[in-house]
Each structure stands twice: as structure tokens, then as C-alpha cells.
Design an enzyme around this catalytic site. Structure first.
Site, short mmCIF file in Angstrom:
data_model
loop_
_atom_site.label_atom_id
_atom_site.label_comp_id
_atom_site.label_asym_id
_atom_site.label_seq_id
_atom_site.Cartn_x
_atom_site.Cartn_y
_atom_site.Cartn_z
N THR A 153 2.83 5.70 0.55
CA THR A 153 2.91 5.52 -0.90
C THR A 153 1.76 6.23 -1.59
OG1 THR A 153 4.04 3.43 -0.74
CG2 THR A 153 2.61 3.70 -2.64
N ARG A 169 16.57 -2.25 -0.29
CA ARG A 169 15.28 -2.90 -0.04
C ARG A 169 14.27 -2.40 -1.08
NH1 ARG A 169 9.80 -1.00 0.85
NH2 ARG A 169 8.68 -2.58 2.00
N VAL A 170 13.59 -3.31 -1.72
CA VAL A 170 12.56 -2.94 -2.68
C VAL A 170 11.24 -3.50 -2.19
CG1 VAL A 170 11.76 -3.18 -5.06
CG2 VAL A 170 14.20 -2.86 -4.59
N ASP A 206 6.70 -3.46 -2.66
CA ASP A 206 5.73 -3.88 -3.68
C ASP A 206 5.48 -2.83 -4.76
OD1 ASP A 206 4.60 -2.25 -1.67
OD2 ASP A 206 2.57 -2.89 -2.20
N THR A 233 -1.20 0.27 -1.30
CA THR A 233 -0.34 0.90 -0.28
C THR A 233 -0.43 0.06 0.98
OG1 THR A 233 0.11 2.84 1.07
CG2 THR A 233 -2.20 2.48 0.45
N GLY A 253 4.59 -3.56 2.29
CA GLY A 253 4.96 -4.05 0.96
C GLY A 253 5.33 -5.52 0.90
N1 ASP Z 1 4.03 -0.34 0.10
C1 ASP Z 1 5.12 0.54 0.36
C2 ASP Z 1 6.39 -0.24 0.53
O1 ASP Z 1 6.36 -1.27 1.17
C3 ASP Z 1 4.93 1.37 1.59
C4 ASP Z 1 3.72 2.24 1.54
O2 ASP Z 1 2.67 1.81 1.03
O3 ASP Z 1 3.79 3.36 2.06
O4 ASP Z 1 7.41 0.21 0.08
#
Ligand code: ASP
Length: 332
Positions: free
Chosen positions: A199, A227-228, A230, A250, A253
Site C-alpha cells: 500500500t 474484500r475491502v 483498512d 500499511t 488490513g
Molecule cells: N493494508 C492493505 C490492505 O489490507 C495492504 C497493504 O498495506 O499493503 O488492503
């Protein structure tokens, strides 16, 4: 006017592959991070708002294939891309977010338009795309989000039958003997791409002491449709309030959602009266690990303090104060 103006960015956190630290790959990450910082720094130096600086930084990170957002986003279990983004203005507490968009070139720009031009805070899937279309934003064919490196990561994840954090997937792909034998093997990245959360995010304070935060992601490799995580959730992956701080996260999530991680940093400052550093460290080093939450965050307060804590081995990150050279880092 204050000289506290600063921009900080991240490009994901994860496990460092010590065996595969290729100096040129490392240099490439540093160069990309520096270029993004320099562009956002110019916005602030010219008197632009923190909100404009974080929008600019995240838009550039979305366009860079090294990071799991926009072009270069990870694949879903169906071999598609579903993108999430959010943005918040600490001056007004206005916020905007989109989730599960598939054809909007820059999800962060769509989130910014939600903030500016909608009475709502979040749009999802078809509704988000309809909103973006009505706003005249740039659309791309879904193939625009395809990169070979992420495709191989996805195939590996499918073989392993699991959802993979972006930076958890790339190294794995690079490390298989078959991949290493191929010319198109993933470049050896400093952070194990198979154990990384890719992220992207930005936080900033402008010359007028206002803060803002923005976060954008493709999510996690092989995630189920719909799927969603954070990243698009105000309070979990993004939060900004001039009275406390601006935060972009990041990591895993689901755990950041359960901890309402970004807001918890602000809440600890407000309710416990602790510093930005103490609040951010508590969330990343104490609270998230209790539920196996892995990752990190970047945060600034209106005084220009910057923190970039993470509980993984590395996090692509950097910051740039107006008038000073950008600082970038990958490892501890
Ligand atoms: N936090 C992000 C998610 O869960 C993944 C990431 O940080 O790369 O979608």
C-alpha cells in the site's frame, strides 16, 4: 507562516530478503521515493495545501509500478484488480474514499473528488465508478493495472491457496528456482515482495500548519472479490485532524481495521495527552502485535513532527521538509 511544512510517504512494509538485497533494486526504490517527495515538497513550498501535497504524492505512487496501488496493484482471486483509496483533510475533517474500483486510473483522485464534491464520504464498486465518471475522471482498461511481476505473485499465491500481502509475494516469486532461471524473474527487491504490504500513503503539514493524509492500495494478493481492507476506511487506514495528527497505514488490513489504528494514534494524543511519537509507537509496537497486526504507519502533527514506525523488518518510506533534502529509507 511556519517552516514546519513537511511531506512523508510510505510504499509498504514487510520482510527484508537479506539474501536478495540487490543494490540496483534498492537504488530504484530510493530514487522513486525521492522523486515523489520532491514533487510533493514543491507543492508545499509554493504555498499549496497539505491536502494537495498528499494527493500529488499518492497519485505519483499509484502511477509507479513498484508499489501495490494503481498501476502495479496486486491481483484478486479472480485475476482482476480492485482498488481502494481514502483521503482526509485535517483542517476541516472532510474525508473522501472509494473502494473496489476497477477502471479508475487514480483511485486517490476519485477519493479527493468525493471529499470535494460529494455530501458522502465513501462510494464503492459500480457506484464509485459512476461517481468518478460523472466527475470526468480518467478511466483505463482494466489491463492497465496488470504488471507481470504481480501476475506471477498471484500465481504463486494461488498455488499456495492463500491471500498474500503484496510485499510477501514478490520475493517468493523471485526466489523459486524456476523464476530465477527466467530472464523475467522478479527483480530482487530489498523487501521480500511476498512478505510485504505494498500500500502507498502520504501525510503532510503545510506552511499554514494544516495536516492531511491519503492512502491507496490494491489490497492483498489473491484476496476474495469484494474484500475491502483498512486503506479506504477513515479511522483505520487514514485519518487527519489538525488538533492531533495525520496518519496513513500499511500492513495486515484486517488487524488495522480491528484496532481502528489510524484514529487510535489521534485518540491517544487527544485523550491521553501523549506525544505523536508515543501514540504512534504504542499502536504499532504494542497494540497491533497483540492481534498479530503486522505493518507500520507514517504520521505528522501540526508542529511538523514526523514519525514512521513499523513492526516488520522494513518499510519503504521517506520524508522531506520544505527547504531540505528528502530523506528515504527501507530498513530499520
Ligand atoms: N493494508 C492493505 C490492505 O489490507 C495492504 C497493504 O498495506 O499493503 O488492503
Amino acid at each position: 507562516m511556519t517552516s514546519k511544512a513537511v511531506i512523508a510517504i510510505h510504499g509498504g512494509a514487510g520482510t527484508i530478503v537479506r539474501a536478495s538485497m540487490a543494490p540496483d533494486a534498492e537504488a530504484r526504490y530510493h530514487a522513486e521515493l525521492r522523486a515523489v517527495l520532491a514533487a510533493a515538497q514543491r507543492v508545499l513550498a509554493d504555498g499549496g495545501s497539505a491536502l494537495d501535497a498528499v494527493t500529488q504524492a499518492v497519485r505519483l505512487l499509484e502511477d509507479c509500478p513498484l508499489f501495490n496501488a494503481g498501476h502495479g496493484a496486486v491481483f484478486t482471486s479472480a485475476g482482476t484488480h480492485e482498488l481502494d483509496a481514502s483521503i482526509m483533510d485535517g483542517r476541516t475533517l472532510q474525508a473522501g474514499a472509494v473502494s473496489c474500483v476497477k477502471r479508475v486510473r487514480n483511485p486517490i483522485v476519485a477519493a479527493r473528488h468525493v471529499l470535494e464534491y460529494s455530501e458522502h464520504v465513501m462510494f464503492t464498486a459500480d457506484g464509485a465508478e459512476a461517481f468518478a465518471q460523472a466527475q470526468g475522471l480518467e478511466f483505463v482498461d482494466p489491463s492497465y493495472f496488470h504488471t507481470d511481476a504481480r501476475y506471477r505473485q498471484w500465481q504463486l499465491a494461488r498455488e499456495q491457496q492463500r491471500a498474500m500481502l503484496d510485499h510477501d509475494g514478490a520475493t517468493l516469486a523471485a526466489q523459486t528456482p524456476a523464476a530465477q532461471a527466467r530472464d523475467d524473474a522478479l527483480p530482487h527487491e530489498p523487501i521480500d515482495p511476498n512478505r510485504k504490504f505494498g500500500t502507498v500513503g502520504a501525510v503532510a503539514v503545510d506552511l499554514y500548519g494544516h495536516v492531511a493524509a491519503a492512502t491507496s492500495t490494491g489490497g492483498i494478493t489473491n484476496k476474495q472479490l469484494g474484500r475491502v481492507g483498512d486503506a479506504p476506511l477513515i479511522g483505520a487506514g487514514c485519518y487527519a485532524d489538525d488538533a492531533t495528527c495525520a496518519v496513513s497505514t500499511t500492513g495486515s488490513g484486517e488487524m488495522f481495521m480491528r484496532m481502528v489504528a489510524a484514529y487510535d494514534v489521534a485518540a491517544q494524543m487527544a485523550y491521553r495527552g501523549v506525544s505523536l511519537e508515543e501514540a504512534a509507537n504504542d499502536v504499532v509496537m504494542n497494540r497491533l502485535p497483540r492481534i498479530d497486526g503486522r505493518g507500520g504507519l507514517i504520521a505528522v502533527d501540526a508542529q511538523g513532527n514526523v514519525v514512521l514506525p513499523f513492526n516488520t523488518e522494513g518499510m519503504y518510506r521517506g520524508y522531506a521538509r520544505v527547504g531540505e533534502a528528502p530523506v528515504t529509507a527501507i530498513y530499520r
